[in-house]
Design a protein around this motif. Structure first.
Motif, PDB file in Angstrom:
ATOM      1  N   ASN A 110       0.474  -1.003  -0.202  1.00 37.41           N
ATOM      2  CA  ASN A 110      -0.280   0.073   0.362  1.00 37.41           C
ATOM      3  C   ASN A 110       1.191   1.281  -0.151  1.00 37.41           C
ATOM      4  N   SER A 111       2.056   1.247   1.266  1.00 38.52           N
ATOM      5  CA  SER A 111       2.717   2.620   0.961  1.00 38.52           C
ATOM      6  C   SER A 111       3.618   2.900  -0.638  1.00 38.52           C
ATOM      7  N   SER A 130       2.395   1.663  -3.645  1.00 36.34           N
ATOM      8  CA  SER A 130       1.355   1.530  -4.956  1.00 36.34           C
ATOM      9  C   SER A 130       0.675   2.603  -4.376  1.00 36.34           C
ATOM     10  N   ALA A 131       0.278   3.210  -3.322  1.00 31.31           N
ATOM     11  CA  ALA A 131      -0.320   5.115  -3.311  1.00 31.31           C
ATOM     12  C   ALA A 131       0.110   5.740  -4.335  1.00 31.31           C
ATOM     13  N   THR A 132       1.375   5.629  -4.214  1.00 30.87           N
ATOM     14  CA  THR A 132       2.446   6.742  -5.262  1.00 30.87           C
ATOM     15  C   THR A 132       2.851   6.127  -6.991  1.00 30.87           C
TER      16      THR A 132
END
Length: 622
Positions: free
Chosen positions: A309-310, A312-314
């Motif tokens: 998540n950390s 793919s959020a960017t």
């Protein structure tokens, strides 16, 4: 007809009154044969998605394309555009058609809009001359994947009994005016076809989860998929010391694990892609969903927790995002989005080891003997790092043409690599480099003219290489110096990955459409490695050469060693940045000097080789 990259067929129908006449709806137009398929003629252009023959009069044929609905009255020899007769003129992406022998002149057209959801169901009762909108709600009738899943069927006993699919199956008993959802949660999503038996007693659903059967009431469903070996697998994983443990990721069928002859899966609730098993603790497994959704299980795939998540959020990865476990450190992972990210604590945290601003990584490959060496494919570019990602160099990759799909690194020489290519360019399938990807030679040999999807180098062999193609597995026979088909009873099917389970000497391959297969490995000649105290099969240390001054105007000095040896006696080749060879010779001294006064200003590359080691140095001439 000659195959072409990206070609596909959406529907094939046979004239019931003349079995030698068939129609094929393809993305290259509507094709017609009158001699049972010996030859075909394009009778309509465009992206044709469906074709139907009037059940009472086979001289009337309907078809739908990305432009609208067409009608033929001469057996499909020619077509007339009829989307002006009450049908939508725009804002649609796909149209599916249905007919019924109960009322031969009834034809339905199901439209998906440009957002891929339900636009409307239209009905004609006069063989397609005039049309009426039957419904445009509910908006979720066909789901949100109308480009991909949009089936429709009409009962052969009742022209008003209509079924449509997409994400779920809906039923209408009044010709499409009102609808009720009919399939329970036990029936798989993503519907592709709905077909009645000739007597109307049974309705079959083909979807991403297999085949289901119901009746016209659709109150109960039977799953008929048991025994179907048709999962569309993207990747597989084995572990070196446990022959009873295999893992794969499949299109719309999640992550699945075979442990002691028992399959278990469906724990990510998504499409399954790259997978990995921790060789130090096989209860630790990694599974990936679409666009790089990486997750980890510590209990043998019973439960997965998110790791990405950390990231793919960017950044978003490819549909099939490359992910690897370090072959020498089970706690080190790398994954490729727009940039490559690295974890040294089994996925608890990540650091970015590239600084790219566009594109997406499509493939990653480790040098097994020294995992500081990593190759990466990114679009048409090939990158390599010799220091675990601290710095990256883009290789010229001169000589390769086509869409690059995979990289294999020789397990005993990091400068020797193979790159595979997709597409239908004859004789352009596999390329070999002896200088870390600076230049390549074509080693396609007699490989068939089909896409090459992946490549696998079998350790402890002398260049024992397999390639995964769209029609099976080929092995490079070093005695014949050519490729040999290695089907071993497997049907011609798209193969996506190949792995060897070492303790049982079992070769596995994943396929896109026919499940997983296994066999004994090809009988490759063996390779005698240098044996190091720690048991790692390796060559001498990586080269450590430097060039100075850089930039320079008159001469460049080369310092350092190559493969643990001095530079004296090493050969070198001097190239332009575009891959043109302009000079080659042998170093006569341990600290050689090359005169560059006559070179034009610009960037150059120096390829140095000695024994099994090589290095590429870049410099600029002022």
């Amino acid at each position: 007809n000659t195959a072409a990259a990206g070609s596909y067929m959406s529907r094939l129908v046979i004239d019931p009154n003349n079995p030698s006449t068939l129609f094929a709806a393809t993305n290259n137009g509507l094709m017609r044969t009158t001699n049972g398929g010996t030859s075909w003629t394009q009778v309509l252009g465009g992206q044709v998605r469906d074709v139907r023959i009037n059940p009472g009069n086979s001289s009337i044929v309907y078809c739908s394309s990305n432009a609208g609905v067409y009608r033929s009255t001469n057996g499909g020899a020619s077509f007339t555009f009829i989307s002006t007769a009450g049908l939508p003129a725009s804002n649609f992406v796909r149209i599916s058609l249905a007919v019924t022998p109960h009322a031969p002149n009834v034809v339905y057209a199901l439209y998906a809009n440009n957002a891929y959801s339900f636009l409307g169901l239209y009905k004609s009762s006069d063989a397609g001359v005039h049309w009426t909108l039957k419904s445009s709600t509910p908006t979720n009738l066909t789901g949100s994947q109308g480009w991909y899943a949009l089936p429709i069927a009409v009962s052969p006993n009742d022209s008003n009994l209509v079924f449509v699919g997409g994400l779920q199956v809906y039923r209408s008993s009044d010709g499409g005016s009102t609808w009720s959802k009919k399939n329970p949660s036990s029936v798989h999503v993503d519907d592709h076809d709905l077909v009645f038996t000739a007597d109307g007693s049974k309705l079959f659903l083909g979807c991403d989860g297999g085949v289901y059967q119901t009746t016209g009431s659709a109150n109960t469903w039977n799953n008929l998929s048991n025994g179907l070996l048709n999962t569309q697998q993207y990747h597989l994983a084995v572990t070196p010391n446990n022959p009873n443990l295999v893992m794969y990721g499949a299109q719309d069928n999640d992550i699945n694990v075979l442990s002691n002859s028992t399959w278990d899966g469906n724990n990510l609730q998504a499409d399954g892609f790259e997978v990995a098993i921790d060789p130090a603790n096989t209860a630790v497994m990694y599974g990936e969903s679409q666009y790089g959704g990486l997750a980890k299980s510590t209990n043998g795939a019973s439960f997965f927790s998110d790791l990405s998540n950390s990231i793919s959020a960017t950044e978003q990865g490819n549909w099939d995002t490359p992910f690897l476990m370090d072959p020498n450190n089970h706690n080190t992972l790398i994954i490729g989005y727009m940039n490559i990210f690295k974890s040294t604590n089994a996925g608890s945290s990540w650091s970015k080891i590239t600084n790219w601003t566009s594109g997406q990584v499509s493939y990653l490959a480790y040098y097994k003997a020294n995992s500081k060496v990593i190759y990466a494919l990114k679009g048409s570019s090939l990158y390599v790092t010799l220091n675990g990602g601290q710095s990256w160099q883009m290789q010229t990759a001169a000589g390769i043409t086509g869409n690059r799909t995979a990289v294999a690194v020789c397990p005993w020489d990091s400068s020797r690599i193979w790159v595979t290519v997709s597409g239908y360019a004859s004789g352009k399938k596999v390329y070999y480099s002896s200088n870390s990807g600076f230049t390549f030679s074509n080693v396609s040999g007699s490989l068939p003219n089909v896409p090459i999807n992946n490549i696998y180098y079998q350790d402890s062999t002398e260049d024992g290489i397999y390639v995964a193609t769209d029609i099976g597995v080929w092995a490079y026979d070093t005695t014949l110096h050519d490729w040999a088909a290695y089907t071993q009873g497997m049907p011609p099917v798209t193969v996506t990955e190949i792995e060897l389970q070492k303790s049982s000497k079992t070769l596995y391959c994943s396929t896109y459409g026919r499940g997983m297969w296994s066999t004994t490995p090809y009988d490759f000649p063996k390779h005698t490695y240098v044996s190091l105290p720690n048991g790692v099969e390796n060559t001498p240390p990586l080269s450590e050469c430097t060039v100075f001054p850089n930039p320079s105007q008159d001469e460049i000095h080369i310092n350092g060693t190559i493969g643990g040896a001095t530079l004296q006696g090493a050969t070198y080749e001097l190239f332009t940045i575009n891959g043109q060879l302009i000079q080659q010779s042998t170093f006569a001294a341990e600290s050689p000097v090359i005169a560059i006064q006559t070179l034009s200003p610009g960037q150059y590359r120096l390829v140095i080789q000695k024994n099994a080691a090589s290095q590429v140095l870049n410099f600029t001439k002022n």
